[in-house]
Design a protein around this motif. Structure first.
Motif, mmCIF file in Angstrom:
data_model
loop_
_atom_site.group_PDB
_atom_site.id
_atom_site.type_symbol
_atom_site.label_atom_id
_atom_site.label_comp_id
_atom_site.label_asym_id
_atom_site.label_seq_id
_atom_site.Cartn_x
_atom_site.Cartn_y
_atom_site.Cartn_z
ATOM 1 N N ALA A 90 -24.389 4.861 23.038
ATOM 2 C CA ALA A 90 -24.893 3.522 23.251
ATOM 3 C C ALA A 90 -24.105 2.457 23.079
ATOM 4 O O ALA A 90 -24.697 1.636 23.362
ATOM 5 N N GLU A 91 -22.878 2.982 22.527
ATOM 6 C CA GLU A 91 -22.053 1.420 22.728
ATOM 7 C C GLU A 91 -21.594 1.434 23.364
ATOM 8 O O GLU A 91 -21.504 0.090 24.017
ATOM 9 N N ALA A 94 -24.340 -0.781 25.598
ATOM 10 C CA ALA A 94 -24.031 -2.127 25.358
ATOM 11 C C ALA A 94 -23.188 -3.037 25.863
ATOM 12 O O ALA A 94 -23.414 -3.513 25.908
ATOM 13 N N GLY A 100 -29.906 1.612 26.647
ATOM 14 C CA GLY A 100 -29.479 2.391 25.346
ATOM 15 C C GLY A 100 -30.388 2.164 24.325
ATOM 16 O O GLY A 100 -30.718 1.257 24.082
ATOM 17 N N PRO A 101 -30.199 3.169 23.299
ATOM 18 C CA PRO A 101 -30.516 3.045 22.455
ATOM 19 C C PRO A 101 -29.847 1.857 21.591
ATOM 20 O O PRO A 101 -28.365 1.992 21.731
ATOM 21 N N SER A 102 -30.309 1.680 20.153
ATOM 22 C CA SER A 102 -29.157 0.408 19.618
ATOM 23 C C SER A 102 -28.500 1.507 18.709
ATOM 24 O O SER A 102 -28.597 2.819 17.947
ATOM 25 N N ALA A 103 -27.075 1.351 18.924
ATOM 26 C CA ALA A 103 -25.859 2.589 18.665
ATOM 27 C C ALA A 103 -26.039 2.621 16.876
ATOM 28 O O ALA A 103 -26.129 3.075 16.546
ATOM 29 N N VAL A 106 -29.543 4.288 15.889
ATOM 30 C CA VAL A 106 -28.892 6.259 16.110
ATOM 31 C C VAL A 106 -27.821 6.245 15.082
ATOM 32 O O VAL A 106 -28.137 7.445 14.584
ATOM 33 N N TRP A 262 -36.612 3.561 22.414
ATOM 34 C CA TRP A 262 -35.531 3.612 23.748
ATOM 35 C C TRP A 262 -35.257 5.340 23.865
ATOM 36 O O TRP A 262 -34.331 6.120 22.807
ATOM 37 N N ARG A 284 -32.310 11.582 20.680
ATOM 38 C CA ARG A 284 -31.961 12.401 21.509
ATOM 39 C C ARG A 284 -32.558 13.755 21.992
ATOM 40 O O ARG A 284 -33.405 13.794 20.972
ATOM 41 N N ALA A 310 -31.577 5.986 31.097
ATOM 42 C CA ALA A 310 -30.355 4.995 31.342
ATOM 43 C C ALA A 310 -29.732 4.538 32.366
ATOM 44 O O ALA A 310 -29.439 3.466 32.443
#
Length: 433
Positions: A90-91, A94, A100-103, A106, A262, A284, A310
């Motif tokens: 995720a990082e 971004a 992607g999801p918020s790191a 997550v 997400w 996930r 993704a």
């Protein structure tokens, strides 16, 4: 025109990891596995998957490898199917400006103590819990919560380190073992904190969520205490509409409370009486081949959905069938071995011939030693079945699993092979300690 790449930062070692790469290829995108040890994933060599060796646990080392790939190709997306690397993926996504999801969300979700606090604070029902950094704290928490309790690491997957403790002595012993560990099963640094929580005895389920939409409700089979090895799944879960709706509403509320939404989330719940409580949320897609069950039962491919999301491509969650699908994992109750190659092949062949079977596999080589399963790593093989209903697929799975068990050569009694009895869920067994 530059090649389009899907970066896969590590992978789950079993289950659907291979399918992420396959679905990327189907979408016209080249998968690239970034891993500290690609040899951990046999499918990478078997499928000719492009790999890059890099210390994925070290962001300063990982980023130059990503930039080098981006210099010669278009990075279409970044994913991980591994619980331990979803935040890293995720990082990176971004940083590249990709979906992607918020790191941060997550990371908070992956820490089970933090997750519990966020859910409880948002009014999402969870078991009683306490975080502990010392053995005495764990024992005190167990005394307050009431025995038996579940003691587990604050991070992890596959039921690794999860144990039901029936006495304060057992709590102290297991807490001491967990707190003394400096690394987890992947060799990554282990947090020096654990979670102690109340034990719920009701039936266990998972809800597969994509975004904020509940896609499927799965009935889970769990092996006997004190460990929590998942021994099978049935889809769709046979439930009254009221209970199914309560489970899905609770799962979606949990995802929202954690700031996710997400891609896929795998939400595990138990019924406490008629009310659901969240055991944990995994940010996930599910492991345990559950995505394959959803695909067979409902025609929804969760792995394809994750890959396409993704890469910024349209995602379809439209159900095109209402069938049943089941999986049973083979485990052993006693030390022994797999049989010789001929016996293994015969067991696989006969299991695959059972009507309804769509897949059967053994994970160990002939004559390899086997023993009782403490977590997912002790599972020895699986059968996946389909049928017009979950009851039909479950019957076929039970039959095929019994046939597959003929590959085992236990050193104890031949009957000491654990294959869940028909309808064997947590509530059916009336688990006691």
């Amino acid at each position: 025109m530059k090649d389009r790449l899907l970066l896969l930062i590590e992978s789950n070692t079993t289950g659907t990891g291979r399918r992420f790469a396959q679905r990327a290829v189907a979408a016209g995108i080249e998968p690239v596995l970034l891993s500290a040890d690609p040899g951990r994933y046999p499918y990478a060599a078997e499928d000719g998957l492009r790999t890059v060796v890099v210390d994925t646990a070290d962001p300063p080392a990982l980023w130059p490898a990503v930039r080098e790939l981006a210099a010669d190709a278009e990075i279409a997306g970044v994913l991980s199917s591994s619980e331990y690397f979803v935040a890293t993926a995720a990082e990176v996504a971004a940083r590249l400006g990709l979906p992607g999801p918020s790191a941060d969300a997550v990371r908070a979700c992956r820490d089970k103590a933090s997750q519990r606090r966020l859910l409880a604070g948002a009014g999402v029902p969870v078991p009683g819990f306490a975080e502990a950094g010392e053995v005495a704290e764990a024992v005190g928490a167990a005394s307050r919560l009431g025995l038996p309790v579940v003691v587990k690491p604050v991070q992890g997957s596959g039921s690794v380190g999860v144990r039901l403790c029936a006495s304060l002595g057992e709590v102290a012993d297991h807490a001491g073992t967990l707190l003394a560990a400096t690394a987890n099963e992947r060799g990554l640094t282990a947090p020096t904190r654990i979670l102690v929580e109340s034990y719920l005895t009701g039936r266990e389920f998972s809800v597969e969520v994509v975004g904020h939409e509940a896609v499927a409700v799965v009935a889970k089979h769990v092996g006997p205490p004190p460990v929590f090895v998942e021994t099978g799944h049935d889809l769709p879960a046979a439930l009254p509409a009221r209970q199914r709706d309560a489970l899905t509403a609770c799962a979606v509320a949990a995802v929202r409370a954690l700031g996710l939404g997400w891609g896929a989330a795998h939400v595990e719940l138990r019924l406490d009486g008629a009310a659901p409580r969240v055991i944990e949320v995994n940010p996930r897609p599910a492991g345990g081949m559950i995505p394959e069950l959803v695909r067979h039962a409902h025609g929804i491919d969760l792995v394809t959905a994750q890959v396409r999301a993704a890469a910024g491509l349209p995602v379809s969650l439209e159900r095109d069938r209402d069938a049943g699908a089941s999986i049973r994992f083979l485990t052993a109750d006693a030390a022994g071995t797999l049989g010789p190659a001929a016996a293994v092949e015969e067991a696989l062949s006969r299991a695959r011939a059972v009507p309804g079977v769509v897949d059967a596999a053994l994970y160990r080589a002939p004559e390899a030693p086997v023993g009782p399963a403490e977590d997912f790593r002790g599972r020895l093989g699986h059968v996946i079945t389909t049928g017009p209903s979950a009851a039909a697929s479950a019957r076929a799975a039970q039959e095929a699993a019994a046939v597959l068990a003929r590959a085992l050569r236990p050193s104890a009694e031949p009957s000491a092979v654990r294959s869940p009895a028909r309808g064997d869920t947590a509530s059916d067994r009336k688990e006691t300690v």
